[in-house]
Design a protein around this motif. Structure first.
Motif, PDB file in Angstrom:
ATOM      1  N   LEU A  48       0.818  -1.216   0.000  1.00 37.72           N
ATOM      2  CA  LEU A  48       0.000   0.000   0.000  1.00 37.72           C
ATOM      3  C   LEU A  48       0.852   1.266   0.000  1.00 37.72           C
ATOM      4  O   LEU A  48       0.630   2.170  -0.804  1.00 37.72           O
ATOM      5  CB  LEU A  48      -0.922  -0.017   1.225  1.00 37.72           C
ATOM      6  N   GLY A  49       1.839   1.327   0.880  1.00 33.32           N
ATOM      7  CA  GLY A  49       2.632   2.539   1.010  1.00 33.32           C
ATOM      8  C   GLY A  49       3.684   2.654  -0.078  1.00 33.32           C
ATOM      9  O   GLY A  49       3.798   3.684  -0.723  1.00 33.32           O
ATOM     10  N   ARG A  50       4.446   1.588  -0.247  1.00 28.54           N
ATOM     11  CA  ARG A  50       5.577   1.669  -1.170  1.00 28.54           C
ATOM     12  C   ARG A  50       5.146   1.522  -2.618  1.00 28.54           C
ATOM     13  O   ARG A  50       5.413   2.377  -3.452  1.00 28.54           O
ATOM     14  CB  ARG A  50       6.631   0.627  -0.804  1.00 28.54           C
ATOM     15  N   ALA A  51       4.469   0.397  -2.921  1.00 30.92           N
ATOM     16  CA  ALA A  51       4.063   0.178  -4.318  1.00 30.92           C
ATOM     17  C   ALA A  51       2.779   0.933  -4.642  1.00 30.92           C
ATOM     18  O   ALA A  51       2.396   1.029  -5.804  1.00 30.92           O
ATOM     19  CB  ALA A  51       3.897  -1.310  -4.590  1.00 30.92           C
ATOM     20  N   GLY A  52       2.100   1.462  -3.610  1.00 28.16           N
ATOM     21  CA  GLY A  52       0.930   2.304  -3.857  1.00 28.16           C
ATOM     22  C   GLY A  52      -0.274   1.581  -4.418  1.00 28.16           C
ATOM     23  O   GLY A  52      -1.065   2.165  -5.132  1.00 28.16           O
ATOM     24  N   MET A  53      -0.425   0.293  -4.091  1.00 27.85           N
ATOM     25  CA  MET A  53      -1.593  -0.441  -4.580  1.00 27.85           C
ATOM     26  C   MET A  53      -2.597  -0.613  -3.448  1.00 27.85           C
ATOM     27  O   MET A  53      -2.238  -1.026  -2.354  1.00 27.85           O
ATOM     28  CB  MET A  53      -1.168  -1.802  -5.126  1.00 27.85           C
ATOM     29  N   PHE A  54      -3.856  -0.293  -3.757  1.00 30.88           N
ATOM     30  CA  PHE A  54      -4.895  -0.315  -2.723  1.00 30.88           C
ATOM     31  C   PHE A  54      -5.345  -1.737  -2.437  1.00 30.88           C
ATOM     32  O   PHE A  54      -6.357  -2.196  -2.936  1.00 30.88           O
ATOM     33  CB  PHE A  54      -6.077   0.558  -3.155  1.00 30.88           C
ATOM     34  N   ASP A  55      -4.573  -2.414  -1.613  1.00 33.51           N
ATOM     35  CA  ASP A  55      -4.878  -3.789  -1.249  1.00 33.51           C
ATOM     36  C   ASP A  55      -5.662  -3.772   0.064  1.00 33.51           C
ATOM     37  O   ASP A  55      -5.103  -3.497   1.121  1.00 33.51           O
ATOM     38  CB  ASP A  55      -3.555  -4.561  -1.106  1.00 33.51           C
ATOM     39  N   MET A  56      -6.964  -4.026  -0.015  1.00 29.45           N
ATOM     40  CA  MET A  56      -7.750  -4.070   1.209  1.00 29.45           C
ATOM     41  C   MET A  56      -8.155  -5.493   1.545  1.00 29.45           C
ATOM     42  O   MET A  56      -9.236  -5.737   2.089  1.00 29.45           O
ATOM     43  CB  MET A  56      -8.961  -3.149   1.138  1.00 29.45           C
ATOM     44  N   GLY A  57      -7.256  -6.431   1.241  1.00 30.25           N
ATOM     45  CA  GLY A  57      -7.535  -7.819   1.596  1.00 30.25           C
ATOM     46  C   GLY A  57      -6.336  -8.441   2.271  1.00 30.25           C
ATOM     47  O   GLY A  57      -6.079  -9.627   2.148  1.00 30.25           O
ATOM     48  N   HIS A  58      -5.590  -7.594   2.988  1.00 30.92           N
ATOM     49  CA  HIS A  58      -4.330  -8.108   3.514  1.00 30.92           C
ATOM     50  C   HIS A  58      -4.525  -9.159   4.594  1.00 30.92           C
ATOM     51  O   HIS A  58      -3.636  -9.982   4.829  1.00 30.92           O
ATOM     52  CB  HIS A  58      -3.470  -6.961   4.024  1.00 30.92           C
ATOM     53  N   ALA A  59      -5.673  -9.138   5.256  1.00 30.43           N
ATOM     54  CA  ALA A  59      -5.939 -10.141   6.291  1.00 30.43           C
ATOM     55  C   ALA A  59      -5.940 -11.550   5.707  1.00 30.43           C
ATOM     56  O   ALA A  59      -5.763 -12.532   6.433  1.00 30.43           O
ATOM     57  CB  ALA A  59      -7.269  -9.839   6.976  1.00 30.43           C
ATOM     58  N   ILE A  60      -6.145 -11.679   4.400  1.00 36.10           N
ATOM     59  CA  ILE A  60      -6.120 -12.998   3.755  1.00 36.10           C
ATOM     60  C   ILE A  60      -4.771 -13.666   3.998  1.00 36.10           C
ATOM     61  O   ILE A  60      -4.710 -14.824   4.411  1.00 36.10           O
ATOM     62  CB  ILE A  60      -6.333 -12.874   2.225  1.00 36.10           C
ATOM     63  N   PHE A  61      -3.696 -12.916   3.752  1.00 40.12           N
ATOM     64  CA  PHE A  61      -2.357 -13.520   3.828  1.00 40.12           C
ATOM     65  C   PHE A  61      -1.979 -13.794   5.279  1.00 40.12           C
ATOM     66  O   PHE A  61      -1.365 -14.807   5.592  1.00 40.12           O
ATOM     67  CB  PHE A  61      -1.339 -12.614   3.135  1.00 40.12           C
ATOM     68  N   PHE A  62      -2.374 -12.869   6.160  1.00 45.93           N
ATOM     69  CA  PHE A  62      -2.185 -13.039   7.600  1.00 45.93           C
ATOM     70  C   PHE A  62      -2.929 -14.304   8.038  1.00 45.93           C
ATOM     71  O   PHE A  62      -2.371 -15.182   8.710  1.00 45.93           O
ATOM     72  CB  PHE A  62      -2.763 -11.790   8.277  1.00 45.93           C
ATOM     73  N   GLY A  63      -4.172 -14.439   7.600  1.00 41.35           N
ATOM     74  CA  GLY A  63      -4.996 -15.585   7.964  1.00 41.35           C
ATOM     75  C   GLY A  63      -4.483 -16.887   7.380  1.00 41.35           C
ATOM     76  O   GLY A  63      -4.509 -17.921   8.043  1.00 41.35           O
TER      77      GLY A  63
END
Lengths: 314, 256
Positions: A48-63
């Protein structure tokens, strides 16, 4: 890294090391959660910060990381240590498969797509896919980690394990931001067309950022499972993703201290004001709005100009 | 053999033919100019060459290799880089970091160097930063290394963009209106810089509206109007070509 930064990080890490000696076990548990969520937020920041892509599903990878460890341990009887590589590799593979077809999408479209993925993911967990995710209640009673006969069962040992993973994450992110791939992420974020025209394969580096951040989030998932000896779908739903997203924006995109501060405000400060019950969230919402108005680049905005000293000296 | 050759390149937007079977040939080591009235399709030509657009018809051949339809980064890595009509810098980053972006392909770091720093990383990193320093000195930007690129004056930003393009060590440098927005002093400096770049062995293709600059610096010119090439030749021939004068100034009405 300049001397000032070394001092700051030194103080931060040293306080984390000595902190448990001044806290009771409830607070050590809060701080462990803080560290776990810091790792996830730092990994979210890569996309999100560095590559600037609006990823609002990050909990998927955490999960995915958390569930990998829980399932392999509880259903297949693997020792925790052996589940760690899978808990890293699976999120990487998933991130590449999910991101590859949508990576070219512009900000808002990507955002909606990743929300969709996150909802599908939690629904799959709730519906007990393949009969291994444990349904809405999740999985309980995951064994502690054992390394060379040492059992990570006490809260203190899990705290230091989480601290170690955080340290690893900080080193990786420091290495990223001072290397060619890390800079490429900033370039493609700031101007994708210009980046392509000077020879940066923007597609490759977008996927790279997803894969790297998924790996770190998966690793944080392992620590999450060990901390609670349990996993459940609610911990990885869309709202959690929103939280990670907000932390990065409020803290300061691409700024390590900013993201750490953001996580602190989101997870530790509410605990401190526990007595105020639900009212604290009202204050919180207002604080978030004010920060975005007054400091649109975050509480601790990123500073560019990470160039070696011999460039500025004669 | 020409360095870059366009054979009947055609680009259509909806019903509009922006570039109409254009053929040009650019020899190694020359400064080549493309001129034409507004909307003649000059920038579209550049976008076709650099892979931003894919032409509907025709071939683009660079060093004997057909590069039509290649992605932009691949074309850049083969040795064609460009600047933009509206400057496109990484505004929030420092001048040095901007120029470092041009070293991306030349730097031999692999993806894992973003995770673990090996001794090779340190060697590669240093070598490339020193290259950046060279380019900053060449363009007189050294003292601005740590400054934010976006807050620099227009003329300086143009220099940064050129330094960035040059840092990729291209064989063909494409400049899209490099003098736009520059004052007279800066324009003179630009002429020097372009000559200096050519003397480094880089072939230059440029679009420019400023006639003095074009006539002064280029060795060969193609004139476009409505996507078609209406004339080509040496600057002095173009200046006196009635077709060109008509395209720019309109036809003289004859009195009855």
């Amino acid at each position: 890294m300049n001397t000032k930064n070394i001092v700051y990080y030194g103080i931060f890490l040293f306080s984390l090391i000595i902190l448990p000696f001044f806290l009771n076990s409830d607070w050590v548990s809060v701080m462990t959660t803080f560290i776990i969520y810091s790792i996830v937020s730092l990994s979210q920041d890569i996309v999100l910060g560095r590559a600037g892509m609006f990823d609002m599903g990050h909990a998927i990878f955490f999960g995915l990381g958390a569930y990998s460890t829980a399932i392999l341990n509880m259903v297949y009887g693997w020792p925790i240590l052996a589940t760690i590589p899978i808990a890293i590799i699976l999120p990487i593979v998933a991130s590449i498969i999910l991101a590859a077809p949508i990576i070219h999408l512009r900000g808002d479209y990507l955002l909606v797509t990743t929300i969709g993925f996150n909802i599908v993911f939690t629904q799959a967990l709730k519906n007990n896919v393949f009969g291994i995710t444990g349904g809405p209640n999740g999985i309980f009673g995951v064994e502690p980690l054992k390394i060379l006969g040492f059992v990570f069962s006490s809260q203190l040992s899990i705290y230091y394990l989480a601290f170690f993973i955080l340290l690893l994450t900080l080193i990786v992110i420091h290495n990223l931001e001072t290397s060619k791939p890390g800079r490429a992420l900033h370039y493609l974020n700031l101007d994708s067309l210009a980046s392509e025209c000077i020879g940066i394969n923007t597609r490759f580096y977008r996927l790279y950022s997803f894969a790297l951040s998924a790996a770190l989030a998966g690793l944080a998932g392992v620590v999450f499972t060990l901390q609670f000896s349990a996993v459940s779908p609610g911990a990885f739903n869309f709202i959690q993703s929103v939280l990670f997203f907000t932390i990065v924006l409020v803290g300061g995109p691409s700024s390590i201290p900013g993201v750490l501060l953001g996580t602190f405000f989101m997870f530790v400060v509410p605990e401190i004001f526990r007595q105020f019950a639900e009212a604290r969230y009202l204050v919180f919402g207002v604080a978030m709005i004010l920060i975005m108005i007054w400091r649109p680049k975050g509480i601790w905005p990123v500073k560019f100009g990470r160039i070696p000293n011999y460039l500025t000296k004669e | 053999m020409a360095l870059l050759e366009l054979n009947n390149v055609t680009k259509i937007f909806g019903g509009l033919v922006a570039v109409d079977s254009l053929s040009i040939s650019i020899e190694k080591g020359m400064i080549y100019g493309i001129i034409g009235p507004n909307g003649a399709g000059k920038t579209t030509v550049f976008n076709c060459i650099t892979g931003v657009y894919k032409p509907e018809k025709g071939k683009i051949i660079f060093k004997g290799k057909d590069i039509t339809g290649f992605s932009s980064h691949k074309i850049a890595n083969m040795g064609i880089t460009r600047t933009f009509q509206t400057i496109r810098l990484f505004n929030e980053m420092s001048v040095a970091e901007n120029i470092m972006s041009g070293r991306h392909f030349k730097s031999r770091q692999k993806w894992w160097h973003g995770i673990i720093h090996t001794p090779f990383y340190y060697k590669d990193e240093r070598a490339n930063w020193l290259k950046v320093k060279e380019y900053m000195e060449l363009f007189g930007l050294a003292r601005l290394a740590k400054m934010t690129a976006g807050s620099q004056p227009y003329g300086v930003q143009r220099k940064i963009e050129m330094a960035r393009a040059l840092a990729t060590e291209p064989e063909l440098l494409i400049l899209d209106e490099p003098a736009a927005g520059l004052n007279d002093k800066e324009r003179l400096e630009l002429v020097d810089t372009i000559r200096k770049i050519r003397d480094m062995g880089v072939t230059i293709l440029l679009i420019e509206h400023n006639m003095d600059l074009v006539m002064n610096i280029t060795e060969y010119i193609s004139v476009l109007n409505f996507g078609k090439k209406i004339a080509e030749g040496k600057p002095e021939d173009i200046q006196n070509n009635p077709v060109v004068i008509e395209a720019y100034l309109g036809k003289e009405e004859e009195d009855e």
